[in-house]
Scaffold this active site. Sequence first.
Site: not given
Length: 493
Positions: A124, A127, A450
């Site tokens: 994926c 993460c 961020c």
Amino acid sequence: MNKRKNLSHKKSGNKRKRSENSFSKQQKNHGRGGPSKGKRSSDGANQRGQKGITAEVTCTRLTHDGKGIAQWEGKQVEVPHLLPGEKAEILITKRGRDVSGELKRVIASSKDRVEPPCPYFYECGGCQIQHMTNLAQGRFKQQTVNELMKPFVKPEPIMTMEHPYDYRNKSHTAFGMNQQRQIIGGMYAMNTHRIIPMDRCLIHDPKADEIVNTIKGMLKSFKVQPYNEDTGRGLLRHVLIKVGKVSGEIMVVLVTASSEFKGKNNFVKALRNEHPEITTILQNVNKRDTSMVLGEQEKVLFGKGTITDTLGGLEFEISAKSFYQINPVQTEKLYGKAIEMAELSGKETVIDAYCGIGTIGLIASKQAGNVIGVELNKDAVRDSIRNSKRNGVKNARFYQGDAGQFMVEMAARNEKADVVIMDPPRSGSDEAFLSSVVKLKPKKVVYVSCNPETQVRDLHYLEKNGYKVEAIQPVDMFPQTVHVETVAKLVKK
């Protein structure tokens, strides 16, 4: 991540995507696709295969995006999922002068390595550092911020999260068909629009994933086809879910390729029968061939069309398109630190630039004289005004427009602001905005970011133009990923 604009999934470079790693049959049969462990049976010499060069290397350090760095034939090779101190067998691919590495087998493991609990981790890519212990993740992020902020001051110890899973209050699932013509839902693999079927993402709110799985099971019986990007046929493109972590309210957004949704009333009724905890359901229509998830047209199918949640002691109304921090537990720490850095006494005029739905400005209003929020997105400004009224805040005003131009006009009118709180998107601020801060001459600037890399660039500009960085606080807003939030305090020299 552009905080103010619509949700998007790009065909390349999205942090929710990762290219599928190629591993041996034995590793694939184990269902994880991760690197194998154990001693090499060969003599350690490089072996040239058909697809690349196999080599033994030792990792020396990590890049800021969590990849291991190793040396091979005088070249620096970046290897995903490799940790400092580890000896490993990697597959090296050369494309012109570029050299890339893929982890095949860990020969000697680091004490910081753990088996990722997510079965989709190596495929994926949402993460990037789940193969690290929680302590190692915090240490990695602290070192990254320390290195970046070296020209300024030593950052404070990072604020980590006690339970670094299940924290996302927003989830987005793509739908499609597999080769067996079965309906699937999940995340995109990196740099592709290939959907990785998954039932559970460990950083999503568990209830959100339960609802997605129910929708997946309902589609066939209601004869709802997933949208096919290649043919342009089908209806359901995505499902967006937002969860109020404090309120418990849940929003489900069905993103469709057409406004025609036959049987939608029965579909909504059946979904609510399975999940009575859902408080509102919307249909968002996105007919465009675009990377944006949400379209302009929106219809409320059930409930009021928004949910509420509590942050910093205030209640906020959240719409489908609202920006709202995805980890409210850590947001409390982040905003608390930002307001602490502002050192408000109750008399100051505070400008909340890039104010979104007004979260940080309204929280700051409890300790400020007055707050001025400025935001380009008109929907967000409407939300911020509504949230101000909802909480009975009398000393905050919100304006739609460019924050930089707003401050330039304030300076031209000889108006003053004591504190500017800025929270720009990942790309950081631009020189036009920063120069407007300098013209307005606030006593303090509190910069929430961020993306520390773009923040460093902006801090250099502010330091060259009359400000001094006094404190930097990293906050782990996104456990299991390489991303880290930082808040910096600057004072007028």
